[in-house]
Design an enzyme around this catalytic site. Structure first.
Site, PDB file in Angstrom:
ATOM      1  N   ASP A 145      26.853  11.493  48.471  1.00 60.10           N
ATOM      2  CA  ASP A 145      25.937  12.683  47.263  1.00 60.10           C
ATOM      3  C   ASP A 145      25.236  11.506  47.711  1.00 60.10           C
ATOM      4  O   ASP A 145      23.993  11.723  47.608  1.00 60.10           O
ATOM      5  CB  ASP A 145      26.413  12.050  45.361  1.00 60.10           C
ATOM      6  CG  ASP A 145      25.719  12.935  44.343  1.00 60.10           C
ATOM      7  OD1 ASP A 145      24.948  13.326  45.123  1.00 60.10           O
ATOM      8  OD2 ASP A 145      25.827  12.879  42.960  1.00 60.10           O
TER       9      ASP A 145
ATOM     10  N   HIS B  21      29.788  13.168  35.532  1.00 60.45           N
ATOM     11  CA  HIS B  21      29.191  12.778  36.957  1.00 60.45           C
ATOM     12  C   HIS B  21      27.036  12.464  36.430  1.00 60.45           C
ATOM     13  O   HIS B  21      26.662  13.095  36.512  1.00 60.45           O
ATOM     14  CB  HIS B  21      29.448  13.819  37.784  1.00 60.45           C
ATOM     15  CG  HIS B  21      28.006  13.770  38.939  1.00 60.45           C
ATOM     16  ND1 HIS B  21      29.082  13.842  40.002  1.00 60.45           N
ATOM     17  CD2 HIS B  21      26.770  14.250  39.201  1.00 60.45           C
ATOM     18  CE1 HIS B  21      27.839  13.849  41.565  1.00 60.45           C
ATOM     19  NE2 HIS B  21      26.831  13.409  41.030  1.00 60.45           N
TER      20      HIS B  21
ATOM     21  N   HIS C 187      23.522  10.732  36.861  1.00 67.53           N
ATOM     22  CA  HIS C 187      22.557  10.159  37.187  1.00 67.53           C
ATOM     23  C   HIS C 187      22.234   8.981  37.185  1.00 67.53           C
ATOM     24  O   HIS C 187      21.735   9.492  35.105  1.00 67.53           O
ATOM     25  CB  HIS C 187      22.000  10.793  38.295  1.00 67.53           C
ATOM     26  CG  HIS C 187      22.529  11.651  39.712  1.00 67.53           C
ATOM     27  ND1 HIS C 187      21.791  11.535  41.313  1.00 67.53           N
ATOM     28  CD2 HIS C 187      23.271  12.571  39.215  1.00 67.53           C
ATOM     29  CE1 HIS C 187      23.207  11.787  41.573  1.00 67.53           C
ATOM     30  NE2 HIS C 187      23.704  12.972  41.028  1.00 67.53           N
TER      31      HIS C 187
ATOM     32  N   CYS D 119      19.957  14.064  44.434  1.00 65.45           N
ATOM     33  CA  CYS D 119      20.157  15.612  45.990  1.00 65.45           C
ATOM     34  C   CYS D 119      19.174  15.841  45.813  1.00 65.45           C
ATOM     35  O   CYS D 119      17.737  15.829  45.128  1.00 65.45           O
ATOM     36  CB  CYS D 119      20.621  16.020  44.576  1.00 65.45           C
ATOM     37  SG  CYS D 119      21.073  17.615  44.717  1.00 65.45           S
TER      38      CYS D 119
ATOM     39  N   ASN E 152      23.322   7.621  42.037  1.00 65.02           N
ATOM     40  CA  ASN E 152      24.418   7.641  40.506  1.00 65.02           C
ATOM     41  C   ASN E 152      24.544   6.157  39.716  1.00 65.02           C
ATOM     42  O   ASN E 152      24.400   5.604  40.103  1.00 65.02           O
ATOM     43  CB  ASN E 152      25.734   8.395  41.261  1.00 65.02           C
ATOM     44  CG  ASN E 152      25.806   9.846  41.809  1.00 65.02           C
ATOM     45  OD1 ASN E 152      25.303  10.046  43.247  1.00 65.02           O
ATOM     46  ND2 ASN E 152      25.874  10.506  41.366  1.00 65.02           N
TER      47      ASN E 152
HETATM   48  P1  HMG Z   1      22.035  30.430  52.812  1.00 61.62           P
HETATM   49  O1  HMG Z   1      20.896  30.678  53.976  1.00 61.62           O
HETATM   50  O2  HMG Z   1      21.952  31.908  52.179  1.00 61.62           O
HETATM   51  O3  HMG Z   1      23.369  30.884  54.269  1.00 61.62           O
HETATM   52  O4  HMG Z   1      22.668  29.003  52.137  1.00 61.62           O
HETATM   53  P2  HMG Z   1      23.940  32.488  54.265  1.00 61.62           P
HETATM   54  O5  HMG Z   1      25.205  32.980  53.469  1.00 61.62           O
HETATM   55  O6  HMG Z   1      23.438  33.526  54.207  1.00 61.62           O
HETATM   56  O7  HMG Z   1      24.625  32.438  55.958  1.00 61.62           O
HETATM   57  C1  HMG Z   1      23.079  32.122  56.693  1.00 61.62           C
HETATM   58  C2  HMG Z   1      23.390  31.268  58.265  1.00 61.62           C
HETATM   59  O8  HMG Z   1      24.510  29.670  57.634  1.00 61.62           O
HETATM   60  C3  HMG Z   1      24.730  32.007  58.291  1.00 61.62           C
HETATM   61  O9  HMG Z   1      24.371  31.526  60.381  1.00 61.62           O
HETATM   62  C4  HMG Z   1      25.772  31.431  58.772  1.00 61.62           C
HETATM   63  O10 HMG Z   1      26.547  31.147  59.342  1.00 61.62           O
HETATM   64  C5  HMG Z   1      25.509  29.544  57.917  1.00 61.62           C
HETATM   65  P3  HMG Z   1      23.975  32.949  61.264  1.00 61.62           P
HETATM   66  O11 HMG Z   1      24.805  33.656  60.596  1.00 61.62           O
HETATM   67  O12 HMG Z   1      22.190  32.970  60.531  1.00 61.62           O
HETATM   68  O13 HMG Z   1      23.809  31.723  62.797  1.00 61.62           O
HETATM   69  N1  HMG Z   1      26.219  28.778  57.030  1.00 61.62           N
HETATM   70  C6  HMG Z   1      27.416  28.233  57.627  1.00 61.62           C
HETATM   71  N2  HMG Z   1      26.991  27.387  58.133  1.00 61.62           N
HETATM   72  C7  HMG Z   1      27.772  26.076  57.930  1.00 61.62           C
HETATM   73  N3  HMG Z   1      28.785  25.612  56.837  1.00 61.62           N
HETATM   74  C8  HMG Z   1      28.787  26.521  55.333  1.00 61.62           C
HETATM   75  C9  HMG Z   1      27.540  27.529  56.347  1.00 61.62           C
HETATM   76  N4  HMG Z   1      27.801  28.631  55.296  1.00 61.62           N
HETATM   77  C10 HMG Z   1      26.641  29.959  56.251  1.00 61.62           C
HETATM   78  N5  HMG Z   1      29.522  26.744  54.880  1.00 61.62           N
HETATM   79  C11 HMG Z   1      24.380  28.060  51.666  1.00 61.62           C
HETATM   80  C12 HMG Z   1      23.789  28.889  51.462  1.00 61.62           C
HETATM   81  C13 HMG Z   1      25.215  27.452  50.177  1.00 61.62           C
HETATM   82  C14 HMG Z   1      24.805  27.809  53.418  1.00 61.62           C
HETATM   83  C15 HMG Z   1      23.014  26.378  51.056  1.00 61.62           C
HETATM   84  O14 HMG Z   1      21.573  27.177  50.484  1.00 61.62           O
HETATM   85  C16 HMG Z   1      23.849  25.748  51.744  1.00 61.62           C
HETATM   86  O15 HMG Z   1      24.890  25.438  52.416  1.00 61.62           O
HETATM   87  N6  HMG Z   1      23.248  24.624  50.759  1.00 61.62           N
HETATM   88  C17 HMG Z   1      24.005  23.568  50.208  1.00 61.62           C
HETATM   89  C18 HMG Z   1      23.030  22.186  50.001  1.00 61.62           C
HETATM   90  C19 HMG Z   1      24.093  20.895  48.896  1.00 61.62           C
HETATM   91  O16 HMG Z   1      24.927  20.845  49.909  1.00 61.62           O
HETATM   92  N7  HMG Z   1      23.360  20.474  48.045  1.00 61.62           N
HETATM   93  C20 HMG Z   1      23.699  19.219  47.703  1.00 61.62           C
HETATM   94  C21 HMG Z   1      25.129  19.058  47.187  1.00 61.62           C
HETATM   95  S1  HMG Z   1      24.815  19.376  45.212  1.00 61.62           S
HETATM   96  C22 HMG Z   1      24.904  18.114  44.718  1.00 61.62           C
HETATM   97  O17 HMG Z   1      25.224  16.801  45.248  1.00 61.62           O
HETATM   98  C23 HMG Z   1      24.740  17.674  43.055  1.00 61.62           C
HETATM   99  C24 HMG Z   1      26.368  17.169  42.869  1.00 61.62           C
HETATM  100  O18 HMG Z   1      26.325  16.077  43.253  1.00 61.62           O
HETATM  101  C25 HMG Z   1      26.433  17.441  41.443  1.00 61.62           C
HETATM  102  C26 HMG Z   1      25.023  16.780  40.090  1.00 61.62           C
HETATM  103  O19 HMG Z   1      24.707  15.927  40.762  1.00 61.62           O
HETATM  104  O20 HMG Z   1      24.647  17.426  39.256  1.00 61.62           O
HETATM  105  C27 HMG Z   1      27.483  18.409  43.270  1.00 61.62           C
HETATM  106 MG    MG Z   2      25.308  14.507  41.829  1.00 57.01          MG
END
Ligand code: HMG
Ligand code: MG
Length: 322
Positions: free
Chosen positions: A31, A228, A230, A261, A270
């Site tokens: 994070d 969790h 922040h 984030c 956090n």
């Molecule tokens: P999307 O664009 O809708 O993906 O993203 P898709 O399913 O349409 O796929 C598009 C392309 O991405 C494809 O490739 C997939 O293979 C590839 P192409 O065929 O076009 O060449 N792909 C991937 N490649 C590598 N690894 C993967 C993956 N998945 C698809 N896993 C997706 C959807 C979920 C992937 C995207 O929105 C994403 O990666 N989001 C992550 C956002 C993130 O990490 N945010 C931060 C974490 S959350 C947070 O911090 C909150 C927390 O701390 C709690 C709080 O504080 O509340 C946890």
């Molecule tokens: Mg967080």
């Protein structure tokens, strides 16, 4: 004469109705670093996690197997997990290294590296689900279902995160019933633990109490929950204490208060792990963490990032050393 105890530790004075021990779920490497402008070299991340383990942290969230274009700071997930799995330099028998996984593609990447614990991450609000996962809330749950099932079948532990449990930058205050519905849905998918996220740091203790009471009334016991927070408005410790009073014994925090984030611009760091450990030490609650080693790690990381840690405890303890 000195105005602080010579050991750099508070006097331990237990308070009634709190857990005897707390497991800290350390999120600084994930994070924290996901929100840094600069991409931290994989060698520095590896050293950071090794130092966190040496300081006594046993649950250290390492990285995310998400799309590298969405979070370029964590695009080195494979290299990092390979470096941490080096059998010549084990992190310790009790150290768990969970990683974030949004979909089956992410799970397959994690399983290929022998990951034993993952976290899926949902949202209580539609706006954040769209911004963070490019899905509605229910589409995200549908995306997680096969991930949780496949992980369970592989004997991999699954944590569920729920973001925006208190307020959302687009939608404002989030109704408790809405949070309870998605919480139940994530647990019903098979998540072993659910971490309630105050992604933008707007919770206050009464709101924490109301949500935990709402969840208890819906049959969600405190022993399945983590918190969790922040620290945007300086409420994270007060909120944590309220959660402890409700039986929560797993608390997320990030070393030095790193964090934010990338898909919620108003999110700041956090709750700092050092600030948490200081309070828990003062309450006589066991964490297994060496505050001196942890503080030294955050000072070292702050030097790499080129700015001081926002943690009050890191600042107080590191000034004492000078
Ligand atoms: P999307 O664009 O809708 O993906 O993203 P898709 O399913 O349409 O796929 C598009 C392309 O991405 C494809 O490739 C997939 O293979 C590839 P192409 O065929 O076009 O060449 N792909 C991937 N490649 C590598 N690894 C993967 C993956 N998945 C698809 N896993 C997706 C959807 C979920 C992937 C995207 O929105 C994403 O990666 N989001 C992550 C956002 C993130 O990490 N945010 C931060 C974490 S959350 C947070 O911090 C909150 C927390 O701390 C709690 C709080 O504080 O509340 C946890
Ligand atoms: Mg967080």
């Amino acid at each position: 004469m000195t105005d602080q105890p010579p050991t750099g530790l508070p006097m331990a004075v237990p308070a009634a109705g709190l857990p005897a021990r707390v497991r800290i779920h350390e999120v600084g490497a994930r994070d924290g670093l996901q929100n840094e402008r600069a991409v931290v070299p994989v060698e520095v991340k590896t050293e950071f996690i090794r130092r966190l383990a040496a300081a006594g942290l046993t649950t250290i969230e390492a990285t995310s197997f998400v799309h590298p274009k969405w979070v370029p700071q964590l695009a080195d997930a494979e290299q990092l997990m390979e470096a941490l799995g080096d059998p010549a330099a084990p992190l310790g028998p009790d150290v768990r290294l969970p990683v974030l996984v949004p979909n089956e593609r992410g799970l397959d990447r994690a399983l290929a590296l022998g990951v034993r614990e993952i976290a899926v991450f949902g949202s209580a609000t539609e706006s954040f689900a769209k911004a963070n996962l490019n899905r509605t809330v229910d589409e995200s749950l549908a995306m997680f279902a096969p991930v949780v099932a496949k992980a369970e079948a592989a004997g991999v532990r699954v944590r569920g995160y729920l973001s925006m449990c208190f307020g959302d930058p687009w939608e404002g205050p989030v109704p408790i019933a809405q949070v309870v519905r998605v919480s139940r849905a994530l647990l019903d998918l098979g998540c072993d633990e659910l971490s309630l996220g105050d992604t933008i740091g707007v919770a206050t203790p009464g709101h924490v109490a109301a949500l935990l009471t709402g969840l208890a009334e819906a049959g969600v016991a405190a022993d399945r929950l983590a918190v969790h927070f922040h620290d945007t408005y300086g409420q994270a410790l007060a909120n944590t204490l309220e959660a402890l009073r409700h039986g929560i014994a797993v608390v997320d925090a990030s070393a030095g208060g790193l964090g934010g984030c990338p898909y919620a611009k108003s999110a700041t760091g956090n709750l700092a792990t050092e600030d948490l450990v200081w309070m828990l030490n003062g309450l006589g609650i066991h964490t297994g963490v060496d505050l001196g080693l942890l503080t030294a790690t955050s000072v070292w990381m702050a030097a790499h990032l080129g700015r001081p840690s926002p943690s009050r405890t890191v600042r107080a303890l590191s000034h004492k050393e000078q």
